[in-house]
Design a protein around this motif. Structure first.
Motif, PDB file in Angstrom:
ATOM      1  N   VAL A 192       0.907  -1.155  -0.064  1.00  0.00           N
ATOM      2  CA  VAL A 192       0.039   0.035  -0.007  1.00  0.00           C
ATOM      3  C   VAL A 192       0.850   1.236  -0.207  1.00  0.00           C
ATOM      4  O   VAL A 192       1.882   1.384   0.750  1.00  0.00           O
ATOM      5  N   ALA A 193       0.794   2.119  -1.075  1.00  0.00           N
ATOM      6  CA  ALA A 193       1.277   3.329  -0.929  1.00  0.00           C
ATOM      7  C   ALA A 193       0.323   4.636  -0.917  1.00  0.00           C
ATOM      8  O   ALA A 193      -0.411   4.580  -1.902  1.00  0.00           O
ATOM      9  N   THR A 194       0.403   5.182   0.012  1.00  0.00           N
ATOM     10  CA  THR A 194      -0.729   6.165   0.246  1.00  0.00           C
ATOM     11  C   THR A 194      -0.527   7.432   0.962  1.00  0.00           C
ATOM     12  O   THR A 194       0.538   7.561   1.586  1.00  0.00           O
ATOM     13  N   ALA A 195      -1.268   8.252   0.569  1.00  0.00           N
ATOM     14  CA  ALA A 195      -1.049   9.620   1.003  1.00  0.00           C
ATOM     15  C   ALA A 195      -1.511   9.781   2.662  1.00  0.00           C
ATOM     16  O   ALA A 195      -1.350  10.989   2.990  1.00  0.00           O
ATOM     17  N   ALA A 196      -2.217   8.878   2.885  1.00  0.00           N
ATOM     18  CA  ALA A 196      -2.817   8.943   4.542  1.00  0.00           C
ATOM     19  C   ALA A 196      -1.751   8.632   5.269  1.00  0.00           C
ATOM     20  O   ALA A 196      -0.870   8.322   5.164  1.00  0.00           O
ATOM     21  N   ASP A 197      -2.068   9.301   6.646  1.00  0.00           N
ATOM     22  CA  ASP A 197      -1.578   8.969   7.664  1.00  0.00           C
ATOM     23  C   ASP A 197      -1.416   7.362   7.943  1.00  0.00           C
ATOM     24  O   ASP A 197      -2.152   6.806   7.805  1.00  0.00           O
ATOM     25  N   LYS A 198      -0.165   6.832   8.313  1.00  0.00           N
ATOM     26  CA  LYS A 198       0.032   5.275   8.215  1.00  0.00           C
ATOM     27  C   LYS A 198      -0.851   4.644   9.563  1.00  0.00           C
ATOM     28  O   LYS A 198      -1.602   3.809   9.188  1.00  0.00           O
ATOM     29  N   VAL A 199      -0.913   5.579  10.654  1.00  0.00           N
ATOM     30  CA  VAL A 199      -2.106   4.802  11.578  1.00  0.00           C
ATOM     31  C   VAL A 199      -3.296   4.833  10.938  1.00  0.00           C
ATOM     32  O   VAL A 199      -3.943   3.973  11.166  1.00  0.00           O
ATOM     33  N   CYS A 200      -3.926   5.978  10.342  1.00  0.00           N
ATOM     34  CA  CYS A 200      -5.246   5.842   9.822  1.00  0.00           C
ATOM     35  C   CYS A 200      -5.210   4.608   8.836  1.00  0.00           C
ATOM     36  O   CYS A 200      -6.381   4.108   8.697  1.00  0.00           O
ATOM     37  N   ALA A 201      -4.337   4.589   7.863  1.00  0.00           N
ATOM     38  CA  ALA A 201      -4.330   3.562   6.908  1.00  0.00           C
ATOM     39  C   ALA A 201      -4.362   2.164   7.364  1.00  0.00           C
ATOM     40  O   ALA A 201      -5.111   1.349   6.883  1.00  0.00           O
ATOM     41  N   LEU A 202      -3.687   1.918   8.513  1.00  0.00           N
ATOM     42  CA  LEU A 202      -3.704   0.618   9.156  1.00  0.00           C
ATOM     43  C   LEU A 202      -4.821   0.557   9.974  1.00  0.00           C
ATOM     44  O   LEU A 202      -5.364  -0.831   9.863  1.00  0.00           O
ATOM     45  N   LYS A 203      -5.606   1.249  10.565  1.00  0.00           N
ATOM     46  CA  LYS A 203      -6.787   1.185  11.132  1.00  0.00           C
ATOM     47  C   LYS A 203      -7.865   0.715  10.018  1.00  0.00           C
ATOM     48  O   LYS A 203      -8.556  -0.289  10.421  1.00  0.00           O
ATOM     49  N   SER A 204      -8.017   1.616   8.964  1.00  0.00           N
ATOM     50  CA  SER A 204      -8.685   1.224   7.900  1.00  0.00           C
ATOM     51  C   SER A 204      -8.442  -0.210   7.205  1.00  0.00           C
ATOM     52  O   SER A 204      -9.516  -1.173   7.103  1.00  0.00           O
ATOM     53  N   LEU A 205      -7.228  -0.624   6.988  1.00  0.00           N
ATOM     54  CA  LEU A 205      -7.083  -1.916   6.384  1.00  0.00           C
ATOM     55  C   LEU A 205      -7.467  -3.157   7.493  1.00  0.00           C
ATOM     56  O   LEU A 205      -7.790  -4.298   7.200  1.00  0.00           O
ATOM     57  N   ASN A 206      -7.156  -2.906   8.834  1.00  0.00           N
ATOM     58  CA  ASN A 206      -7.456  -3.840   9.793  1.00  0.00           C
ATOM     59  C   ASN A 206      -9.045  -3.957   9.940  1.00  0.00           C
ATOM     60  O   ASN A 206      -9.455  -5.220  10.226  1.00  0.00           O
ATOM     61  N   ARG A 207      -9.612  -2.719  10.054  1.00  0.00           N
ATOM     62  CA  ARG A 207     -11.178  -3.034  10.003  1.00  0.00           C
ATOM     63  C   ARG A 207     -11.690  -3.881   8.960  1.00  0.00           C
ATOM     64  O   ARG A 207     -12.658  -4.804   9.069  1.00  0.00           O
ATOM     65  N   LEU A 208     -11.113  -3.577   7.687  1.00  0.00           N
ATOM     66  CA  LEU A 208     -11.575  -4.403   6.648  1.00  0.00           C
ATOM     67  C   LEU A 208     -11.012  -5.794   6.275  1.00  0.00           C
ATOM     68  O   LEU A 208     -11.291  -6.456   5.331  1.00  0.00           O
ATOM     69  N   ASN A 209     -10.291  -6.378   7.336  1.00  0.00           N
ATOM     70  CA  ASN A 209      -9.592  -7.543   7.302  1.00  0.00           C
ATOM     71  C   ASN A 209      -8.681  -7.794   5.920  1.00  0.00           C
ATOM     72  O   ASN A 209      -8.851  -9.060   5.427  1.00  0.00           O
ATOM     73  N   ILE A 210      -8.046  -6.667   5.604  1.00  0.00           N
ATOM     74  CA  ILE A 210      -7.005  -7.038   4.418  1.00  0.00           C
ATOM     75  C   ILE A 210      -5.662  -6.751   4.453  1.00  0.00           C
ATOM     76  O   ILE A 210      -4.857  -6.881   3.666  1.00  0.00           O
ATOM     77  N   THR A 211      -5.374  -6.295   5.785  1.00  0.00           N
ATOM     78  CA  THR A 211      -3.814  -6.073   6.196  1.00  0.00           C
ATOM     79  C   THR A 211      -2.995  -7.140   5.896  1.00  0.00           C
ATOM     80  O   THR A 211      -1.854  -6.832   5.229  1.00  0.00           O
ATOM     81  N   SER A 212      -3.438  -8.400   5.962  1.00  0.00           N
ATOM     82  CA  SER A 212      -2.580  -9.424   5.619  1.00  0.00           C
ATOM     83  C   SER A 212      -1.942  -9.713   4.307  1.00  0.00           C
ATOM     84  O   SER A 212      -1.075 -10.568   4.092  1.00  0.00           O
ATOM     85  N   PHE A 213      -2.873  -9.198   3.580  1.00  0.00           N
ATOM     86  CA  PHE A 213      -2.699  -9.160   1.872  1.00  0.00           C
ATOM     87  C   PHE A 213      -1.289  -8.502   1.416  1.00  0.00           C
ATOM     88  O   PHE A 213      -0.924  -8.530   0.293  1.00  0.00           O
ATOM     89  N   PHE A 214      -0.890  -7.305   2.190  1.00  0.00           N
ATOM     90  CA  PHE A 214       0.252  -6.501   1.895  1.00  0.00           C
ATOM     91  C   PHE A 214       1.487  -6.838   2.758  1.00  0.00           C
ATOM     92  O   PHE A 214       1.488  -7.030   3.894  1.00  0.00           O
ATOM     93  N   ASP A 215       2.455  -6.618   1.969  1.00  0.00           N
ATOM     94  CA  ASP A 215       3.764  -6.862   2.667  1.00  0.00           C
ATOM     95  C   ASP A 215       4.393  -5.407   3.345  1.00  0.00           C
ATOM     96  O   ASP A 215       5.112  -5.706   4.088  1.00  0.00           O
ATOM     97  N   ASP A 216       3.887  -4.532   2.983  1.00  0.00           N
ATOM     98  CA  ASP A 216       4.264  -3.122   3.899  1.00  0.00           C
ATOM     99  C   ASP A 216       3.120  -2.194   3.347  1.00  0.00           C
ATOM    100  O   ASP A 216       2.356  -2.391   2.480  1.00  0.00           O
ATOM    101  N   VAL A 217       3.079  -1.319   4.335  1.00  0.00           N
ATOM    102  CA  VAL A 217       2.363   0.024   4.009  1.00  0.00           C
ATOM    103  C   VAL A 217       3.267   1.190   4.260  1.00  0.00           C
ATOM    104  O   VAL A 217       3.835   1.239   5.467  1.00  0.00           O
TER     105      VAL A 217
END
Length: 159
Positions: A52-77
């Motif tokens: 994930v390459a995002t302009a969002a804050d990392k904490v916000c991005a991780l909260k969203s990915l975790n809530r959506l249960n897709i964090t495990s698909f990504f090697d890094d944020v």
């Protein structure tokens, strides 16, 4: 208490309200793009790494990915803050290549933002535009510029 101090305190309170609103939006509101889970499952099945390459804050991005249960698909944020410059520069995409051990010409950037797609395209990446309501007025430009374009990511699977 002088006026400058009061203004600083008011500005701090306003900034905290804005930050809390953004964090709440990422943690509770941002939906998955249609077809993303199926798409990520396919990439995972054939061992294609993703970042994930995002302009969002990392904490916000991780909260969203975790809530959506897709964090495990990504090697890094990684964020634009991590690389020190926004997506008008290709640095975040180059950093993604470094993490993925890939070259730009062998890496697909999936984006819904016209400016980010333009940056990636100019830097030699394969680009895939994804429809987003926030950039609906630029869809024809996005479609013309990109190597691929999809309204929903499950359409990519059907190719």
């Amino acid at each position: 208490m002088n006026i400058a101090y009061k203004l600083i305190k008011i500005a701090d309170k306003i900034l905290n309200i804005i930050i809390n609103t953004i964090e709440e939006f990422y943690e509770n509101v941002i939906p998955l793009k249609e077809g993303i889970v199926e798409f990520l499952l396919l990439l995972n099945k054939v061992n294609i790494p993703c970042v994930v390459a995002t302009a969002a804050d990392k904490v916000c991005a991780l909260k969203s990915l975790n809530r959506l249960n897709i964090t495990s698909f990504f090697d890094d944020v990684i964020t634009t803050l991590d690389v020190g410059i926004g997506k008008t520069s290709p640095e975040i995409f180059y950093k993604s290549c470094e993490i993925l051990k890939s070259l730009p010409q062998n890496t697909i950037v999936f984006e819904d933002s016209f400016h980010s797609l333009k940056t990636a395209k100019k830097a030699g990446f394969i680009t895939c535009g994804i429809y987003d309501e926030s950039s609906k007025d630029r869809q024809s430009q996005i479609q013309e510029m990109c190597d691929f374009y999809f309204k929903k990511l499950d359409m990519f699977i059907k190719m």
